[in-house]
Design a protein around this motif. Structure first.
Motif, PDB file in Angstrom:
ATOM      1  N   SER A 198       0.487   0.176   1.216  1.00 55.44           N
ATOM      2  CA  SER A 198      -0.789   1.300   1.069  1.00 55.44           C
ATOM      3  C   SER A 198      -0.674   1.999  -0.435  1.00 55.44           C
ATOM      4  CB  SER A 198      -0.594   2.205   2.007  1.00 55.44           C
ATOM      5  OG  SER A 198      -0.924   1.707   3.258  1.00 55.44           O
ATOM      6  N   THR A 199       0.797   1.913  -0.794  1.00 55.07           N
ATOM      7  CA  THR A 199       0.909   2.522  -2.086  1.00 55.07           C
ATOM      8  C   THR A 199       0.505   1.353  -3.222  1.00 55.07           C
ATOM      9  OG1 THR A 199       3.293   1.624  -2.301  1.00 55.07           O
ATOM     10  CG2 THR A 199       2.868   3.790  -1.384  1.00 55.07           C
ATOM     11  N   LEU A 200       0.461   0.232  -2.803  1.00 55.58           N
ATOM     12  CA  LEU A 200       0.073  -0.968  -3.856  1.00 55.58           C
ATOM     13  C   LEU A 200      -1.540  -0.904  -4.096  1.00 55.58           C
ATOM     14  CD1 LEU A 200       2.369  -3.715  -3.209  1.00 55.58           C
ATOM     15  CD2 LEU A 200       2.739  -1.775  -4.522  1.00 55.58           C
ATOM     16  N   LYS A 201      -2.280  -0.575  -3.042  1.00 57.49           N
ATOM     17  CA  LYS A 201      -3.754  -0.467  -2.942  1.00 57.49           C
ATOM     18  C   LYS A 201      -3.956   0.229  -4.391  1.00 57.49           C
ATOM     19  CE  LYS A 201      -4.381  -0.805   2.116  1.00 57.49           C
ATOM     20  NZ  LYS A 201      -5.154  -0.235   3.249  1.00 57.49           N
ATOM     21  N   GLY A 202      -3.529   1.201  -4.602  1.00 55.53           N
ATOM     22  CA  GLY A 202      -3.945   2.217  -5.641  1.00 55.53           C
ATOM     23  C   GLY A 202      -3.598   1.511  -7.298  1.00 55.53           C
ATOM     24  N   PHE A 203      -2.907   0.408  -7.277  1.00 55.28           N
ATOM     25  CA  PHE A 203      -2.572  -0.112  -8.536  1.00 55.28           C
ATOM     26  C   PHE A 203      -3.719  -1.085  -8.932  1.00 55.28           C
ATOM     27  CE2 PHE A 203       2.066   0.369  -9.057  1.00 55.28           C
ATOM     28  CZ  PHE A 203       2.278   1.190  -7.795  1.00 55.28           C
ATOM     29  N   PRO A 204      -4.085  -0.908 -10.364  1.00 48.57           N
ATOM     30  CA  PRO A 204      -4.970  -1.713 -10.736  1.00 48.57           C
ATOM     31  C   PRO A 204      -4.796  -3.195 -10.832  1.00 48.57           C
ATOM     32  CG  PRO A 204      -4.039  -0.685 -12.593  1.00 48.57           C
ATOM     33  CD  PRO A 204      -3.431  -0.048 -11.281  1.00 48.57           C
ATOM     34  N   ALA A 205      -3.549  -3.637 -10.932  1.00 53.42           N
ATOM     35  CA  ALA A 205      -3.065  -4.914 -10.951  1.00 53.42           C
ATOM     36  C   ALA A 205      -1.602  -4.895 -10.454  1.00 53.42           C
ATOM     37  CB  ALA A 205      -2.977  -5.682 -12.271  1.00 53.42           C
ATOM     38  N   LEU A 206      -1.252  -5.972  -9.472  1.00 51.94           N
ATOM     39  CA  LEU A 206       0.034  -5.957  -9.141  1.00 51.94           C
ATOM     40  C   LEU A 206       1.295  -6.684 -10.150  1.00 51.94           C
ATOM     41  CD1 LEU A 206       0.007  -6.754  -5.393  1.00 51.94           C
ATOM     42  CD2 LEU A 206       0.146  -4.732  -6.550  1.00 51.94           C
ATOM     43  N   LYS A 207       2.313  -6.190 -10.453  1.00 54.95           N
ATOM     44  CA  LYS A 207       3.129  -6.621 -11.210  1.00 54.95           C
ATOM     45  C   LYS A 207       4.044  -7.824 -10.794  1.00 54.95           C
ATOM     46  CE  LYS A 207       3.731  -2.322 -13.806  1.00 54.95           C
ATOM     47  NZ  LYS A 207       4.749  -1.162 -14.153  1.00 54.95           N
ATOM     48  N   GLU A 208       5.004  -8.568 -11.365  1.00 57.18           N
ATOM     49  CA  GLU A 208       5.557  -9.614 -10.913  1.00 57.18           C
ATOM     50  C   GLU A 208       6.651  -9.303  -9.878  1.00 57.18           C
ATOM     51  OE1 GLU A 208       8.643 -13.231 -12.496  1.00 57.18           O
ATOM     52  OE2 GLU A 208       7.606 -11.817 -14.095  1.00 57.18           O
ATOM     53  N   LYS A 209       7.386  -8.044 -10.121  1.00 60.34           N
ATOM     54  CA  LYS A 209       8.295  -7.532  -9.080  1.00 60.34           C
ATOM     55  C   LYS A 209       7.338  -7.238  -7.636  1.00 60.34           C
ATOM     56  CE  LYS A 209      11.910  -5.568 -10.394  1.00 60.34           C
ATOM     57  NZ  LYS A 209      13.057  -4.677 -10.888  1.00 60.34           N
ATOM     58  N   GLN A 210       6.421  -6.530  -7.718  1.00 59.69           N
ATOM     59  CA  GLN A 210       5.554  -6.247  -6.557  1.00 59.69           C
ATOM     60  C   GLN A 210       4.828  -7.348  -6.081  1.00 59.69           C
ATOM     61  OE1 GLN A 210       2.999  -3.726  -8.820  1.00 59.69           O
ATOM     62  NE2 GLN A 210       4.491  -1.753  -8.535  1.00 59.69           N
ATOM     63  N   LEU A 211       4.683  -8.430  -6.697  1.00 60.80           N
ATOM     64  CA  LEU A 211       4.255  -9.724  -5.895  1.00 60.80           C
ATOM     65  C   LEU A 211       5.420 -10.365  -5.439  1.00 60.80           C
ATOM     66  CD1 LEU A 211       1.897 -11.252  -8.818  1.00 60.80           C
ATOM     67  CD2 LEU A 211       1.223 -10.194  -6.703  1.00 60.80           C
TER      68      LEU A 211
END
Length: 990
Positions: free
Chosen positions: A364-377
């Motif tokens: 849910s916290t990742l929903k607010g990110f405009p684009a996911l970084k490599e670590k988040q992916l």
């Protein structure tokens, strides 16, 4: 031993003791317990008797005496108990007296009971009477491990019996807990915390059991003491030193991890907690999780610490708003997440940690990110791997799940429930990172196919289940176009030979997947042969597991519904592949199959009917196909009828089951044929279906009382009405006559009325002649048994099955009368044969329209009255066409249109709005028919002339004459509300 000691030993004896002797012993102990000075007896025994049963009994008795009699004890008696028990706990005055027993050196259950006695004293006396209890205790800790252990037991007992909120507490207990905690914080908590530190430092190597006991005690108190007493540089350094010391016992290291977890989980404001979490440098324990034995107690405790820490960091990230603090918390999360994922994949997760809840929070916290970084992916991939592992079945249940025995069924139900939240998480991840999710599933399918591990069946099933769940959240457009790598996944699904396909779970989820993604196949017809192959070979309809093959019948029918005309080129191939299946279905003994509902095999006939019933099929071939299917089914019925007549009672039900299936199969088969095709364009097809109706009538005649057959025949008649249209009419009189003759029970009559309702709606006034004969019999039987008026029994009345059936019959009758009235068949009620039932019918309608609790039923009755008025009262109205109907109309106008609405139970909102609209319509119809005569009757019945406003009649007339129904409705509603006020809401319906 004296008498009391003997009695205690006998009462505790679990072996063979004479019942009377044991009863006498228990009675004697109870007598002693009730003596005024029993506490002195107990203290004396505790000092001088070394029998543990006696010690336990005395301590239990002391606790009971304090709980019950504390208020009536003198101060001297309380002091005696207090000083004696405290001396026992602290070995005060025992060292120089060898004759005294050391209770604190007894077994665990005795020491725990002694601690409970002390906790009971603290409950009543701290801090007002015994202010120094904790300080005095700490002065004695130097006496060694025995006293330290006892001190910890007292603190733990205080937590268990009073402070901890893990147990339900009374308001009094909550108040006492607050009093004790406040006093301890003010007086001695810092000293206790220092004692913990000193003891752990001193005994860490020499007495690991004691050290672990102290740490466990400390863990319990962290939640309510000043956090700085334990979350300081000195204490934190000690705890991590203990956790990381390889030479220490695992129980000490695990207990230290528990203390750090308690510190991490302590309630604090996020802006204060985040710096604390950062200063812990939790990464130093990550190596213990990866390198240790996953089943060890230490790894379990450290895993709980890691996951608990991650939960708190995530919570801080959610609640803090500044860019700086969010960046710090996200860095901490990125640091801890790899270890959390490892724990989820490889370790037993602490019961207080919800994997799904935590991961859902993170995603849910990742929903607010405009684009996911490599670590988040990378984290997304790890989350998907956790989901995949979690949804895998345990291989130990493989054979149970394949045969679906009792154990397999329980495991499947458990996993189905367990997987629900995980699949919700999967779909959430799919929305945040759709491409990553689809690529992961593609790789999971590929790896499962290549895998040679013993878990192969479970891994294939899990990968297919991921794909199936993903489709639930997909839009129709995305599925049609094959967005993302779906255009690779579906062909891969259709063209891959999955290992473990012989297993029930794999086969079922494979077929479910194909059915789910049919929108893609509709747009990509080149894959239709692959779909047919999957269903027609050993993966589907010919699967060795009967549960799979029966489910495949139903799913194949759904696939056919979607593809329909696209399957015409494949009809011969389909029928050829189904030849053995159809032959088996028309010859098997269905009573022994144990399958029913959607798995009874009839869906394969519906699927075939949907294909061969298309107009795209050449007429000649269509007739041949239908004959090929109907002939064996009719033969099955013929054989069944002959065999059932001479069958024994044991075989009779098997023969009836075979006939039932054949009827159901014909019913299913006919669903693919439209009325236009069988009656207009290809009447030969219609003729073939009509021939089955003759056979149905034979069934009704030869087995009229076999309810399963009767219900299946009625169901097929319903279907033939829709398929054959008006051409079925010549068959109806005989069929209805036979059905009515056997409709003696309420349940049977309900089925008969439902059939009549369909016939009336389909054929309208064409059914007039049949109804002239049928209605009098129906009315006679129904009015003889149904309740009059409201069918809702009192809540205090137990509703029997018989009552339930009568209620259902009455409600079906209302529908039947409504259908007749609204299809221009009200004249049937007036025929000479129906005359005896006119009055009961009118009385039922009058009562129901006014008082029935079900608003929809009342509304239907009002609509019936409206149609009867329109049909039986010509305009201009000069004379009464139906004798006695004028009186019924007046009663209806007064009671239903006025008094039932005036009653305060009538609510103008919600469901009543539809009923009120119909009542308004009824008034307009009556005014249209009878003019001012209706108006004056209603007003004179509602208002005494002295109270009637002069202009009321004129206002009401104007509203009735106008075309503004909404305005009339508002006016009448306002009028009723004003009348209610005048009567103070006390009007009782009359």
């Amino acid at each position: 031993m004296d008498d009391l000691e003997n009695a205690i030993l006998i009462s505790f004896e679990s072996g063979p003791v004479e019942a009377s002797l044991k009863s006498h012993a228990v009675s004697y102990c109870q007598q002693i317990k009730e003596t005024p000075d029993v506490f002195r007896i107990c203290i004396h025994k505790l000092w001088f008797c070394n029998l543990v049963q006696v010690q336990f009994w005395c301590l239990q008795t002391l606790q009971d005496v304090l709980r019950v009699r504390y208020g009536s004890m003198s101060s001297e008696e309380r002091s005696f108990v207090r000083s004696s028990v405290f001396s026992m706990a602290c070995l005060d005055g025992v060292d120089n007296n060898e004759g005294l027993v050391r209770v604190v050196e007894g077994p665990v259950f005795v020491k725990n009971k002694l601690a409970q006695v002390l906790v009971t004293l603290i409950y009543f006396e701290y801090p007002s009477v015994w202010y120094s209890v904790f300080v005095d205790f700490m002065r004695c800790l130097s006496k060694g491990g025995v006293v330290i252990d006892m001190f910890c037991r007292v603190l733990n007992g205080l937590d268990d019996e009073l402070i901890s909120l893990d147990y339900p507490r009374s308001p009094e207990e909550i108040a006492v807990a607050a009093r004790v905690k406040d006093a301890m914080r003010q007086q001695c908590v810092p000293q206790i915390a220092k004692a913990w530190y000193d003891i752990v430092s001193m005994y860490r190597n020499s007495d690991p059991d004691l050290c672990a006991t102290v740490l466990d005690c400390m863990r319990r108190f962290v939640s309510w003491i000043d956090i700085n007493l334990v979350a300081n540089q000195m204490f934190v350094a000690l705890l991590f030193e203990l956790i990381l010391s390889e030479g220490l016992a695992d129980q000490v290291r695990g207990a230290a991890a528990g203390c750090v977890l308690a510190t991490v989980a302590k309630r604090m404001e996020p802006h204060s907690k985040l710096p604390l979490l950062k200063e812990l440098h939790i990464s130093r324990v990550f190596g213990l999780v990866v390198s240790g034995d996953a089943d060890s107690e230490l790894v379990s405790e450290v895993s709980a610490l890691v996951t608990g820490y991650a939960v708190e960091v995530l919570e801080c990230h959610k609640r803090l708003n500044s860019e700086e603090t969010k960046a710090v918390s996200m860095d901490l999360l990125n640091e801890v997440l790899p270890s959390v994922f490892y724990v989820m994949r490889n370790c037993e997760v602490d019961s207080t940690f919800s994997i799904v809840q935590f991961l859902m929070g993170y995603v849910s916290t990742l929903k607010g990110f405009p684009a996911l970084k490599e670590k988040q992916l990378l984290h997304i991939n790890q989350i998907l791997e956790v989901i995949r592992i979690q949804i895998c079945y345990d291989p130990m249940y493989r054979s149970n799940l394949d045969s679906l025995d009792k154990i397999g069924l329980e495991e499947e139900d458990r996993m189905s429930e367990f997987r629900k939240d995980l699949f919700v998480l999967l779909r959430t991840v799919g929305r945040v990172a759709p491409e990553v999710t689809q690529h992961f599933i593609r790789n999971a399918l590929g790896n499962a196919v290549k895998s040679s591990s013993e878990r192969n069946v479970e891994e294939v099933e899990a990968a297919l289940s991921l794909l199936y769940s993903l489709g639930e959240a997909m839009t129709e457009e995305a599925m049609k176009t094959g967005s993302g790598c779906l255009s690779e996944l579906i062909p891969m699904l259709l063209t891959t030979k999955f290992p473990g396909h012989s297993h029930r779970l794999v086969a079922l989820v494979y077929l479910e997947n194909i059915t789910r993604y049919m929108k893609f196949i509709q747009e990509h017809s080149q894959y239709i042969p692959n779909v047919l192959g999957a269903f027609l070979d050993e993966r589907g309809l010919h699967h060795q597991n009967v549960h799979v093959s029966r489910r495949a019948y139903y799913l194949f029918m759904r696939v056919v519904k979607l593809l329909k005309s696209k399957l015409v080129p494949y009809i011969d191939e389909i029928l050829q592949n189904l030849q053995d299946t159809l032959s088996q279905l028309t010859t098997m003994n269905f009573a022994s199959r144990g399958l029913s509902g959607t798995e009874d095999g009839s869906h394969i006939f519906e699927a075939i009917g949907l294909i061969i019933g298309l107009e795209d099929v050449p007429a000649e071939k269509q007739s041949d196909y239908l004959s090929l299917l109907l002939t064996p089914l009719c033969q099955q019925i013929e054989n069944g009828l002959m065999e059932a007549k001479v069958a024994s009672s044991e075989n009779f039900h098997a023969k009836i089951a075979n006939i039932q299936f054949a009827i159901v199969a014909i019913n299913a088969l006919s669903k693919g044929f439209s009325e236009r095709l069988v009656t207009a364009s290809r009447p030969r097809i219609g003729l073939m279906f009509k021939q089955t109706l003759d056979m149905l009538l034979r069934i009704l005649i030869e087995f009229p009382k076999v309810e399963p057959l009767r219900s299946k025949v009625i169901s097929l008649i319903h279907r033939m009405v829709e398929t054959l249209g008006p051409s079925v009419l010549p068959y109806l009189p005989r069929a209805l006559e036979q059905l009515l003759a056997d409709s003696e029970q309420p349940k049977e009559m309900v089925g008969f009325l439902v059939l009549l309702n369909q016939l009336i709606c389909k054929f309208g006034t064409s059914l007039r002649g049949i109804l002239d004969e049928v209605y009098p019999v129906v009315a006679y039987r129904i009015f003889k048994v149904i309740p009059r008026g409201d069918d809702s029994p009192s809540r205090s009345v137990t509703i029997t099955e018989e009552m339930r059936e009568l209620i259902e019959l009455q409600r079906t009758l209302y529908t039947f009368l409504h259908v007749m009235a609204t299809h221009n068949l009200s004249s049937v009620f007036l025929t000479p044969k129906c005359e005896p039932y006119y009055e009961p019918m009118m009385q039922l309608l009058l009562n129901t329209s006014c008082t029935h609790k079900d608003i929809t039923v009342r509304k239907a009755c009002v609509q019936i009255f409206i149609r009867l008025i329109e049909d039986w009262c010509p305009k201009p109205y000069t004379e009464e066409k139906v004798p006695g109907f004028d009186l019924k109309i007046k009663t209806f106008a007064t009671n239903c249109c006025f008094y039932s609405v005036l009653d305060k139970s009538f609510d103008f909102n919600d469901a009543n709005t539809g009923l009120f609209s119909e009542i308004i319509k009824a008034q307009k119809v009556m005014y249209d028919k009878f003019g001012d005569a209706f108006l004056m009757h209603l007003l004179s019945g509602a208002f005494p002339s002295a109270d009637r406003p002069q202009d009321l009649a004129e206002q009401y007339r104007q509203k009735l004459q106008g075309n503004d129904t909404g305005g009339l409705k508002l006016y009448y509603q306002s009028l009723i509300k004003n009348l209610r006020l005048q009567q103070n809401g006390n009007h009782v319906f009359r």
